[in-house]
Design a protein around this motif. Structure first.
Motif, PDB file in Angstrom:
ATOM      1  N   ASN A 253     -36.297  15.121  34.594  1.00  0.00           N
ATOM      2  CA  ASN A 253     -35.539  16.180  35.250  1.00  0.00           C
ATOM      3  C   ASN A 253     -34.053  15.869  35.371  1.00  0.00           C
ATOM      4  N   LYS A 254     -33.507  15.230  34.353  1.00  0.00           N
ATOM      5  CA  LYS A 254     -32.064  15.018  34.275  1.00  0.00           C
ATOM      6  C   LYS A 254     -31.467  16.121  33.404  1.00  0.00           C
ATOM      7  N   ASN A 255     -30.312  16.616  33.785  1.00  0.00           N
ATOM      8  CA  ASN A 255     -29.692  17.627  32.926  1.00  0.00           C
ATOM      9  C   ASN A 255     -28.360  17.170  32.335  1.00  0.00           C
ATOM     10  N   ILE A 256     -27.960  15.909  32.608  1.00  0.00           N
ATOM     11  CA  ILE A 256     -26.785  15.322  31.956  1.00  0.00           C
ATOM     12  C   ILE A 256     -27.168  13.898  31.521  1.00  0.00           C
ATOM     13  N   LEU A 257     -27.144  13.663  30.217  1.00  0.00           N
ATOM     14  CA  LEU A 257     -27.362  12.317  29.676  1.00  0.00           C
ATOM     15  C   LEU A 257     -25.999  11.702  29.394  1.00  0.00           C
ATOM     16  N   LEU A 258     -25.700  10.581  30.048  1.00  0.00           N
ATOM     17  CA  LEU A 258     -24.366   9.978  29.933  1.00  0.00           C
ATOM     18  C   LEU A 258     -24.261   9.172  28.636  1.00  0.00           C
ATOM     19  N   GLY A 259     -24.139   9.872  27.556  1.00  0.00           N
ATOM     20  CA  GLY A 259     -24.035   9.317  26.222  1.00  0.00           C
ATOM     21  C   GLY A 259     -24.115  10.469  25.235  1.00  0.00           C
ATOM     22  N   PRO A 260     -23.832  10.209  23.975  1.00  0.00           N
ATOM     23  CA  PRO A 260     -23.587   8.916  23.327  1.00  0.00           C
ATOM     24  C   PRO A 260     -22.134   8.462  23.461  1.00  0.00           C
ATOM     25  N   GLY A 261     -21.899   7.188  23.134  1.00  0.00           N
ATOM     26  CA  GLY A 261     -20.551   6.634  23.128  1.00  0.00           C
ATOM     27  C   GLY A 261     -20.009   6.575  21.707  1.00  0.00           C
ATOM     28  N   VAL A 262     -18.768   6.963  21.532  1.00  0.00           N
ATOM     29  CA  VAL A 262     -18.183   6.992  20.182  1.00  0.00           C
ATOM     30  C   VAL A 262     -16.798   6.339  20.141  1.00  0.00           C
ATOM     31  N   ASN A 263     -16.517   5.443  21.070  1.00  0.00           N
ATOM     32  CA  ASN A 263     -15.228   4.752  21.000  1.00  0.00           C
ATOM     33  C   ASN A 263     -15.195   3.814  19.801  1.00  0.00           C
ATOM     34  N   ILE A 264     -14.041   3.744  19.169  1.00  0.00           N
ATOM     35  CA  ILE A 264     -13.911   3.033  17.901  1.00  0.00           C
ATOM     36  C   ILE A 264     -13.844   1.519  18.099  1.00  0.00           C
ATOM     37  N   TYR A 265     -14.504   0.818  17.199  1.00  0.00           N
ATOM     38  CA  TYR A 265     -14.534  -0.651  17.165  1.00  0.00           C
ATOM     39  C   TYR A 265     -13.172  -1.138  16.660  1.00  0.00           C
ATOM     40  N   ARG A 266     -12.303  -1.486  17.613  1.00  0.00           N
ATOM     41  CA  ARG A 266     -10.942  -1.942  17.275  1.00  0.00           C
ATOM     42  C   ARG A 266     -10.856  -3.457  17.214  1.00  0.00           C
ATOM     43  N   THR A 267     -11.609  -4.127  18.076  1.00  0.00           N
ATOM     44  CA  THR A 267     -11.630  -5.582  18.134  1.00  0.00           C
ATOM     45  C   THR A 267     -13.060  -6.050  18.323  1.00  0.00           C
TER      46      THR A 267
ATOM     47  N   CYS B 270     -23.418  13.999  27.230  1.00  0.00           N
ATOM     48  CA  CYS B 270     -22.087  13.775  27.804  1.00  0.00           C
ATOM     49  C   CYS B 270     -21.402  12.687  26.981  1.00  0.00           C
ATOM     50  N   VAL B 271     -20.598  13.088  26.006  1.00  0.00           N
ATOM     51  CA  VAL B 271     -20.012  12.158  25.038  1.00  0.00           C
ATOM     52  C   VAL B 271     -18.890  11.375  25.707  1.00  0.00           C
ATOM     53  N   LYS B 272     -18.888  10.043  25.470  1.00  0.00           N
ATOM     54  CA  LYS B 272     -17.970   9.177  26.196  1.00  0.00           C
ATOM     55  C   LYS B 272     -17.364   8.136  25.262  1.00  0.00           C
ATOM     56  N   HIS B 273     -16.285   7.477  25.696  1.00  0.00           N
ATOM     57  CA  HIS B 273     -15.439   7.690  26.872  1.00  0.00           C
ATOM     58  C   HIS B 273     -14.111   8.228  26.356  1.00  0.00           C
ATOM     59  N   PHE B 274     -13.766   9.427  26.730  1.00  0.00           N
ATOM     60  CA  PHE B 274     -12.649  10.160  26.165  1.00  0.00           C
ATOM     61  C   PHE B 274     -11.370   9.829  26.915  1.00  0.00           C
ATOM     62  N   ALA B 275     -10.498   9.105  26.312  1.00  0.00           N
ATOM     63  CA  ALA B 275     -10.459   8.496  24.977  1.00  0.00           C
ATOM     64  C   ALA B 275      -9.694   7.184  25.095  1.00  0.00           C
ATOM     65  N   LEU B 276      -9.691   6.415  23.972  1.00  0.00           N
ATOM     66  CA  LEU B 276      -8.926   5.170  23.840  1.00  0.00           C
ATOM     67  C   LEU B 276      -9.452   4.054  24.737  1.00  0.00           C
ATOM     68  N   ASN B 277     -10.743   4.096  25.045  1.00  0.00           N
ATOM     69  CA  ASN B 277     -11.381   3.030  25.816  1.00  0.00           C
ATOM     70  C   ASN B 277     -11.922   2.005  24.819  1.00  0.00           C
ATOM     71  N   ASN B 278     -11.052   1.127  24.337  1.00  0.00           N
ATOM     72  CA  ASN B 278     -11.406   0.208  23.252  1.00  0.00           C
ATOM     73  C   ASN B 278     -11.441  -1.247  23.678  1.00  0.00           C
ATOM     74  N   GLN B 279     -11.359  -1.497  24.978  1.00  0.00           N
ATOM     75  CA  GLN B 279     -11.491  -2.851  25.510  1.00  0.00           C
ATOM     76  C   GLN B 279     -11.967  -2.739  26.945  1.00  0.00           C
ATOM     77  N   GLU B 280     -12.608  -3.804  27.425  1.00  0.00           N
ATOM     78  CA  GLU B 280     -13.059  -3.856  28.806  1.00  0.00           C
ATOM     79  C   GLU B 280     -12.069  -4.603  29.694  1.00  0.00           C
ATOM     80  N   VAL B 281     -11.255  -5.463  29.104  1.00  0.00           N
ATOM     81  CA  VAL B 281     -10.216  -6.148  29.865  1.00  0.00           C
ATOM     82  C   VAL B 281      -9.261  -5.110  30.450  1.00  0.00           C
ATOM     83  N   ASP B 282      -9.037  -5.184  31.749  1.00  0.00           N
ATOM     84  CA  ASP B 282      -8.099  -4.275  32.430  1.00  0.00           C
ATOM     85  C   ASP B 282      -8.442  -2.802  32.196  1.00  0.00           C
TER      86      ASP B 282
ATOM     87  N   ALA C  36     -21.130  19.856  22.012  1.00  0.00           N
ATOM     88  CA  ALA C  36     -21.480  19.084  23.204  1.00  0.00           C
ATOM     89  C   ALA C  36     -21.169  19.881  24.460  1.00  0.00           C
ATOM     90  N   TRP C  37     -22.074  19.776  25.422  1.00  0.00           N
ATOM     91  CA  TRP C  37     -21.911  20.520  26.669  1.00  0.00           C
ATOM     92  C   TRP C  37     -21.151  19.733  27.727  1.00  0.00           C
TER      93      TRP C  37
END
Length: 741
Positions: free
Chosen positions: A137-151, A187-199, A229-230
């Motif tokens: 009974n979920k109506n928002i799936l938090l995915g998929p992720g499509v951020n680009i592999y930069r490093t 719910c397509v994520k993470h918009f946008a430019l989330n290419n590192q976890e540091v800071d 995508a909704w």
């Protein structure tokens, strides 16, 4: 269960409303599914109070937001994805709610899906995970992720679809469509430019418009315009000085303005930082704020969110016009009519054998055979009597940990278990630990059932493994990364490209002890391989979920022929990656500047003439394939025309197998710097021994275009191009020239 009860009450109310509205047996417009959604949205909006509107714009619990019970509009319930449905947590805490019926099927990580290079597998993935979400009974799936592999150091790369925007674009669309066919919003994520976890919560990304539009946005654009995508989730980082979750340029100018997105924009959990910006800059729903939203001791802390009481006060005072909240609520109502208010959506299913089989199929197709000298693989069980398995990752469950993708799996078959199940009747299977990495794995109350503690020294562990290796017919080293902090894990990046826990030393010693050594790397990232020339066979596998061990065993013995190919480049060393060579990661003083611009992944190695460890698109098979010469159906292409390229591929081996044929386009005379070549087509073709098939790719001028920042538009210039057919980015088979006029 509480959610289901509320839903039942809502529909009982709707039934009553149907019979009694204005004395007639007629539905109000917003409940009439025969009416266009936009009419229903406006009708529902007109019936809502200001307080009800604001309540829909922010969370009421960890993963839910309010509906309008008075009008029979249900709550919205989100869940992490994108690899499985997260266990239920307490209303206001991250700890588990203690349910006994929320153990899901864990599906392969999205790097594994991307490595299949198979759009049918993406559609299957979306279908089954959508069914699991719908059943819960979920109506928002938090995915998929499509951020680009930069490093290769990004701790969250395992959740994404690789380094190439075209591959990610083509793989994300069927996933979305499969999920949403179940009445669940992707719910397509993470918009946008989330290419590192540091800071990640503070860094401001500086990137030129060409790189933004050519590299980092295409998968999101495809998700919106092709996948429909909704929902879209904003990112934590900043761009042009504004946080991505409420960013004028990303959300208003591009997402809604240029792409005409009509879905809902959801914040990442804790990604909101300012009330006025979140009002005006494109955000619809705020989740997980902790700065003032979860203040210690606050009563009903969700009322303190940026889009809660602060928003309501601004509306009541007239400082903010009511139309601003109406814009958000229209999007949220549209979501409701597509999901919770759609009485025709299916019921879904959960934790089924069918879903587990789908996960296994995806895993098998995504496993990549990187090297196979002397045909060490597949293992011939008629000739192999003793198999030694070495390594912590052979026994370590991988569905727990890694951040928000951590799951409570119904079951997980670890590699050693899969090997035992498949091979133990025909060969003696021996296990040696080899190394001790992280013996603990726990996330949000999910704990390992297997005790991985081992007090022996590094020397003792290696000595045992080497002794046993000398007595074995074949050695399978199963190592790599894990989902602990500092490896493949949300919130923290990796510290180096190398393997942790002295695994290189273990592999080197095993290679000396037994020439029949197979190294099986489990990771969501590239690793350094200083021992690559010493090891005859190398397999790249992934966090493959519930059936991971079964899938791996089927590849090892040849029940399934490996057909995966790498969705990102394996560099020899970090300096072979543009972001690292240019000292453009992780940034200085919370400012990350993408100095490499459009030259990401194979685009960089091509430009700098760097030989990678393993190329983008590389992957071997237990059979062999022969390519013919590519031909074009015409020599010239007009601006409104299409052109087709065909190539014959033949299975020249004695096993059935699948080859992924790749089309790259080279611009031979561009006015601006361009990559040597760019992926513009791919097809996975299954061939029986001796069978030959023709693969055809059709493109138009969009495949030849680059983004002109001065014109803020895509431009295709007259001139000569090459259509390049390859088995990888470096294994080029043939090319043909054509002209755009």
């Amino acid at each position: 269960m509480l959610n289901q009860v509320k839903m039942l009450l809502c529909f009982l109310f709707i039934g009553s409303f149907t019979m009694n509205a204005v004395g007639q047996n007629a539905l109000p417009v917003y409940l009439d599914e025969s009416k266009p959604i936009e009419e229903r949205v406006e009708d529902a909006l007109s019936r809502m109070t200001l307080e009800e509107k604001v309540a829909m714009c922010h969370a009421q619990s960890k993963f839910s937001s309010a509906g309008v019970p008075r009008l029979g509009i249900p709550e919205n319930w989100a869940t992490d994805g994108p690899h499985g449905i997260r266990p239920e947590v307490l209303w206001d805490e991250w700890e588990q709610a203690g349910w006994t019926n929320d153990s899901c099927i864990a599906f392969p990580a999205l790097t594994a899906l991307a490595a299949t290079w198979n759009k049918d597998m993406s559609a299957l993935y979306g279908k089954v995970i959508g069914e699991e979400a719908r059943y819960r009974n979920k109506n928002i799936l938090l995915g998929p992720g499509v951020n680009i592999y930069r490093t290769p150091l990004n701790g969250r790369n395992f959740e994404y679809m690789g380094e190439d925007p075209f591959l990610a674009s083509k793989m994300v669309v069927p996933y979305i469509q499969g999920v949403q066919a179940n009445g669940v919003a992707a719910c397509v994520k993470h918009f946008a430019l989330n290419n590192q976890e540091v800071d990640r919560h503070t860094v401001n990304v500086n990137v030129d418009d060409r790189a933004l539009y050519e590299i980092y946005l295409p998968a999101f654009k495809a998700a919106v315009q092709e996948g429909n995508a909704w929902a879209i989730m904003g990112a934590y980082n900043r761009y042009k000085g504004e946080w991505a979750c409420h960013n004028q340029y990303l959300l208003n100018d591009i997402l809604r303005g240029e792409w005409k997105f009509d879905g809902v924009v959801v914040s990442d959990w804790g990604g909101v930082n300012n009330t006025m910006q979140s009002i005006y800059n494109g955000l619809d729903m705020e989740f997980g704020s902790w700065t003032n939203g979860l203040s210690e001791g606050a009563s009903n802390a969700y009322d303190n969110y940026y889009l809660a009481k602060p928003f309501l006060k601004l509306l009541q005072s007239g400082e903010v016009k009511e139309e601003e909240v109406n814009k958000k609520v229209r999007n949220i109502l549209r979501l409701a009519f597509r999901t919770t208010m759609n009485t025709k959506r299916p019921w879904g299913s959960f934790g089924t054998a069918e879903h587990a089989a789908a996960g296994r199929k995806i895993a098998e197709e995504g496993i990549v055979l990187l090297k196979n000298d002397n045909n060490t693989l597949p293992i011939d069980l008629n000739k192999t009597k003793k198999i030694l398995v070495v390594g912590e990752n052979a026994i370590k469950p991988m569905t727990v940990g890694g951040g928000s993708s951590s799951l409570k799996a119904k079951y997980e078959i670890a590699p050693l278990d899969g090997i035992m199940n498949r091979m133990a009747k025909q060969a003696e299977i021996i296990y040696a630990r080899g190394y001790v990495g992280d013996p603990t794995s726990e996330y949000n109350g999910v704990k390992l059932k297997r005790d991985l503690h081992d007090a022996r020294s590094e020397a003792e562990l290696i000595a045992e493994a080497v002794k046993l290796a000398k007595e074995a017919d074949i050695v399978l080293f199963i190592g790599g990364l894990n989902k602990s902090e500092g490896q493949d894990c949300e919130g923290v990046d990796r510290e180096s490209l190398g393997l942790p826990y002295a695994q290189d030393k273990v592999i080197t010693e095993l290679a000396k002890a037994n020439k029949n050594l197979v190294v099986i790397n489990i990771s969501g990232n590239a690793i350094a391989m200083p021992w690559v020339k010493e090891v005859p066979s190398i397999i790249q596998t992934w966090y493959n979920g519930t059936e991971s061990g079964t899938a791996l065993a089927s590849i090892l013995v040849g029940d399934a022929n490996p057909s995966g190919k790498l969705p990102f480049t394996f560099p020899v060393k970090l300096d072979d990656n543009g972001a690292h060579k240019l000292h453009a990661y992780p940034g200085v003083d919370k400012e990350a500047t993408y100095k490499e611009s459009i030259f990401v992944g194979y685009r960089w190695t091509d430009k700098e003439n760097i030989k990678p460890l393993f190329s983008f698109g590389h992957g071997l098979s237990y059979t062999t394939f022969e390519y013919g010469k590519v031909t074009a159906n015409k020599k010239e292409l007009g601006l409104n025309d299409k052109i087709s390229f065909s190539v014959k591929v033949k299975n020249t081996g004695n096993r059935e197998g699948a080859e992924i044929v790749q089309l790259y386009i080279s611009d031979l005379q561009s006015s601006l710097p361009r990559p040597l070549k760019e992926l513009k087509g791919f097809e996975k073709v299954n061939l029986k021994p001796g069978e030959e098939k023709e693969v055809t790719f059709t493109i138009d001028k969009s495949a030849l275009s680059f983004f002109d920042a001065d014109k803020h538009d895509w431009v295709a210039e007259n001139g000569d191009f090459d259509a390049v057919i390859g088995a990888s980015a470096t294994d080029i088979k043939s090319k043909v020239k054509f002209t755009l006029k």
